[in-house]
Design an enzyme around this catalytic site. Structure first.
Site, PDB file in Angstrom:
ATOM      1  CD  GLU A  66      -2.601   1.092   2.276  1.00 23.61           C
ATOM      2  OE1 GLU A  66      -3.261   0.582   3.574  1.00 23.61           O
ATOM      3  OE2 GLU A  66      -3.702   2.305   2.376  1.00 23.61           O
ATOM      4  NE  ARG A  87       3.864  -7.342  10.694  1.00 18.53           N
ATOM      5  CZ  ARG A  87       3.486  -6.934   9.392  1.00 18.53           C
ATOM      6  NH1 ARG A  87       2.071  -7.700   8.388  1.00 18.53           N
ATOM      7  NH2 ARG A  87       3.489  -5.379   9.421  1.00 18.53           N
ATOM      8  CE  LYS A 146       3.144   0.338   5.212  1.00 17.87           C
ATOM      9  NZ  LYS A 146       1.916  -0.084   3.215  1.00 17.87           N
TER      10      LYS A 146
HETATM   11  P1  ATP Z   1       2.691  -1.817   8.105  1.00 14.65           P
HETATM   12  O1  ATP Z   1       1.711  -2.947   9.312  1.00 14.65           O
HETATM   13  O2  ATP Z   1       4.101  -1.675   8.191  1.00 14.65           O
HETATM   14  O3  ATP Z   1       1.561  -1.053   7.077  1.00 14.65           O
HETATM   15  P2  ATP Z   1       0.897  -3.421   5.976  1.00 14.65           P
HETATM   16  O4  ATP Z   1       1.502  -5.144   5.638  1.00 14.65           O
HETATM   17  O5  ATP Z   1       0.400  -2.669   5.795  1.00 14.65           O
HETATM   18  O6  ATP Z   1       2.806  -3.270   6.484  1.00 14.65           O
HETATM   19  P3  ATP Z   1       1.825  -3.098   3.090  1.00 14.65           P
HETATM   20  O7  ATP Z   1       1.832  -2.194   2.000  1.00 14.65           O
HETATM   21  O8  ATP Z   1       0.601  -4.197   3.024  1.00 14.65           O
HETATM   22  O9  ATP Z   1       2.433  -3.447   4.332  1.00 14.65           O
HETATM   23  O10 ATP Z   1       2.198  -4.545   2.766  1.00 14.65           O
HETATM   24  C1  ATP Z   1       3.349  -5.657   1.421  1.00 14.65           C
HETATM   25  C2  ATP Z   1       3.259  -6.344   1.783  1.00 14.65           C
HETATM   26  O11 ATP Z   1       4.663  -6.667   3.276  1.00 14.65           O
HETATM   27  C3  ATP Z   1       2.120  -7.774   2.272  1.00 14.65           C
HETATM   28  O12 ATP Z   1       2.150  -8.864   1.763  1.00 14.65           O
HETATM   29  C4  ATP Z   1       2.624  -7.884   3.793  1.00 14.65           C
HETATM   30  O13 ATP Z   1       2.174  -9.135   3.828  1.00 14.65           O
HETATM   31  C5  ATP Z   1       4.481  -7.162   3.151  1.00 14.65           C
HETATM   32  N1  ATP Z   1       4.474  -6.998   4.420  1.00 14.65           N
HETATM   33  C6  ATP Z   1       4.898  -6.413   5.386  1.00 14.65           C
HETATM   34  N2  ATP Z   1       5.110  -6.049   6.560  1.00 14.65           N
HETATM   35  C7  ATP Z   1       5.843  -7.541   6.848  1.00 14.65           C
HETATM   36  C8  ATP Z   1       6.187  -8.121   7.457  1.00 14.65           C
HETATM   37  N3  ATP Z   1       7.287  -7.451   8.979  1.00 14.65           N
HETATM   38  N4  ATP Z   1       7.221  -9.014   8.094  1.00 14.65           N
HETATM   39  C9  ATP Z   1       6.626  -9.549   6.137  1.00 14.65           C
HETATM   40  N5  ATP Z   1       6.539  -9.017   5.140  1.00 14.65           N
HETATM   41  C10 ATP Z   1       5.793  -7.934   5.730  1.00 14.65           C
HETATM   42 MG    MG Z   2      -1.582  -2.871   4.775  1.00 18.80          MG
END
Ligand code: ATP
Ligand code: MG
Length: 573
Positions: free
Chosen positions: A48, A272, A282
């Site tokens: 995102e 994760r 984020k």
């Molecule tokens: P955050 O909680 O940091 O905002 P998010 O999952 O909302 O992370 P996205 O931009 O939606 O962030 O994530 C893009 C991809 O990266 C998704 O497939 C997500 O599952 C993966 N991802 C995000 N954070 C992690 C992590 N700590 N370890 C492994 N994969 C991750």
């Molecule tokens: Mg997200």
């Protein structure tokens, strides 16, 4: 070589452990063997664009692109841009830059917002099938009606609206007739399902907001659950990898696919990545930036790709790290020491050893028997680890700087550095002896008067004298003054996310120390020209030139120390 810190993942879940497959590779191979999707493997990385990527994303990137690589497949980069309020093109650009920097190239660049028309049609299809309805309840009412995991939810009167009524209302939602929050479109699944995600989840909400790509075309936006799986299906993604918290969403993911009869992408969840002494969300990272706790998304203390890059990490070291941690099915916390180990291993092999005197007030050492005005260029080896040794020219003269810590007026036993009457070797140069200590009126040492042994020159030493200590130095007239930034953990507790205290209270107040330094002139030139970016400052750690450097004053970031001093410090308390 030192031993890598242990990871907590269990062996059978490790990727590449003993060449065996991780559980995702096993699933993929089973699918291929079963002839699913014609043996095709197509993954996607779906960020995102609401912030910069962090090291957790790097794990997901390595996994998705790595899998496609291994099975001759493809990977899409898809921006999951369904929330206009938080998203921005600045983030889109940084994400693309970071993925490329990590060494991956995507097959297609897509945006969930490109599918808004298609998603809208999918929604109408579900309404027509009697599987979606417009609900006028407030967010609070919907939450209250949802029930609890042990108590079924309640159905409301809107659930019985006719198909025609729902179609009419949904079209008017799209046309902008209603205000934000006044209506939502919900899937009609099962208000009594033990899985809360299936209790008539929201598919669309009204948001009169400008979108970074679609502008003001839309005032209704799909929710994650209704956008993500459908985007996977539209792109014919075979394996949709996401983190564990989406496991409970999987039945809904499959329900939409089934009801819409679209391409059956398969969702697979993995743990994760969490790292010690930092946070990986984020939202929290954004707060640190916006409140000025760090200098920006690329502050070298941040766990963002941009921060880690500026800190001096290489793409290869991050890929190596992701490989070593492997893929797990249970959440875990990885020791940041492992990340540091990976970069240290690489930089040890690739960086020249150069000299930098890190000291606000370095000690001036005058070599009284070295002719006034004489200068020479010494050949000093760059890196003993190199297969074919290379050398660089280092100017030497009558006056050199050393660090104050390398001298003691009243040394304890076994102090092998300099003291009155003692001898040391100046690295790559000569053996010197300290003859006299010069102090100012306040009693502070301002200069050491020394003598050198001409025949003790490194490489051609015929002096017959052995000394125990070697210290680094920089020639005073040639030294370039620099600023050096020494970084420590951003947080002072191991797992800030699990701490009940507010995360900003857990910031390490000493995570940045700025010191003055004097460095060899050649390394500044090399760094500025880009011919050599990472260095080992002898006895000090690994460093990289920072973008804050000016023509007058170079700035260097310490990437990592030479040894892991942290664990020891912690024990000392
Ligand atoms: P955050 O909680 O940091 O905002 P998010 O999952 O909302 O992370 P996205 O931009 O939606 O962030 O994530 C893009 C991809 O990266 C998704 O497939 C997500 O599952 C993966 N991802 C995000 N954070 C992690 C992590 N700590 N370890 C492994 N994969 C991750
Ligand atoms: Mg997200």
């Amino acid at each position: 070589m030192t031993e890598a810190p242990k990871e907590s993942n269990e062996r059978d879940e490790r990727s590449n452990a003993g060449g065996s497959l991780n559980f995702i590779e096993q699933i993929v191979e089973e699918d291929i063997a079963a002839g699913k999707n014609g043996g095709r493997v197509h993954t996607r990385f779906p960020p995102e664009p609401n912030g910069y990527l962090h090291i957790g994303h790097a794990k997901s990137i390595c996994l998705n692109f790595g899998l496609a690589d291994k099975y001759s497949g493809q990977t899409n980069l898809r921006f999951d841009d369904t929330n206009p309020v938080t998203e921005d093109t600045e983030y889109v650009d940084s994400i693309k830059n970071d993925v490329r920097w990590l060494g991956f190239e995507w097959e297609n660049e897509y945006y969930a917002s490109d599918y808004f028309d298609q998603l809208y049609r999918f929604a109408e299809t579900l309404i027509q099938k009697g599987l979606a309805y417009v609900d006028d309840s407030t967010a609070e009412e919907i939450a209250a009606q949802k029930g609890t995991p042990t108590e079924p939810g309640r159905m409301n009167q809107y659930r019985d609206r006719s198909v025609d009524q729902n179609l009419d209302l949904f079209r008017r939602m799209k046309a902008g007739e209603f205000s934000d929050g006044s209506k939502v479109l919900r899937a009609k699944v099962d208000m009594a399902s033990p899985n809360m995600q299936l209790r008539d989840p929201i598919m669309y909400r009204i948001k009169h907001a400008h979108h970074h790509r679609t502008g003001d075309t839309w005032c209704i936006y799909p929710m994650y659950d209704f956008a993500h799986g459908q985007s996977d299906a539209i792109e014919h993604i075979t394996h949709s990898l996401c983190t564990l918290e989406f496991e409970v969403h999987r039945p809904l993911y499959e329900w939409f696919i089934q009801q819409l009869d679209i391409f059956p992408s398969r969702q697979i969840e993995f743990a994760r990545l969490n790292l010690t002494y930092t946070v990986m969300s984020k939202r929290k990272l954004k707060q640190l930036v916006e409140e000025g706790h760090v200098s920006g998304w690329d502050d070298p203390r941040m766990p963002t790709i941009a921060g880690i890059r500026r800190r001096g990490y290489t793409p290869a070291s991050i890929r190596e790290f992701c490989d070593r941690i492997g893929i797990a099915k249970r959440d875990n916390l990885i020791d940041v020491g492992l990340l540091e180990f990976c970069i240290r291993e690489e930089l040890n092999k690739t960086t020249p050893r150069v000299m930098a005197v890190l000291d606000e007030k370095p000690l001036r050492l005058v070599i009284t028997n070295y002719e006034l005005g004489r200068e020479e260029e010494l050949n000093i080896e760059n890196n003993p680890e190199e297969e074919t040794m290379t050398y660089r020219r280092v100017p030497f003269s009558r006056e050199v700087y050393i660090e104050r810590d390398d001298f003691m007026e009243n040394p304890p036993k076994k102090f092998f550095r300099l003291f009155p009457g003692g001898m040391v070797r100046l690295k790559g140069a000569y053996i010197i002896k300290c003859d006299e200590v010069v102090k100012d009126n306040a009693g502070e040492i301002i200069e050491l008067r020394c003598s050198y042994i001409p025949e003790s020159r490194s490489g051609s030493d015929t002096s017959g004298i052995n000394v125990k200590g070697t210290i680094h130095w920089v020639s005073v007239p040639h030294a370039v003054e620099a600023e050096v930034r020494l970084y420590d953990r951003l947080f002072s507790v191991e797992n800030p996310a699990a701490d009940e205290r507010e995360f900003r209270e857990l910031l390490n107040p000493n995570s940045l120390e700025v010191v003055r330094a004097f460095v060899e002139p050649a390394l500044v030139e090399a760094a500025r020209s880009g011919s050599q970016t990472n260095f080992q400052f002898m006895r000090k750690g690994y460093f990289i030139l920072d973008s804050d450097s000016t023509a007058e004053r170079p700035v260097f970031n310490r990437t990592v120390t030479l040894k892991d001093g942290w664990a020891k410090e912690q024990k000392k308390g």
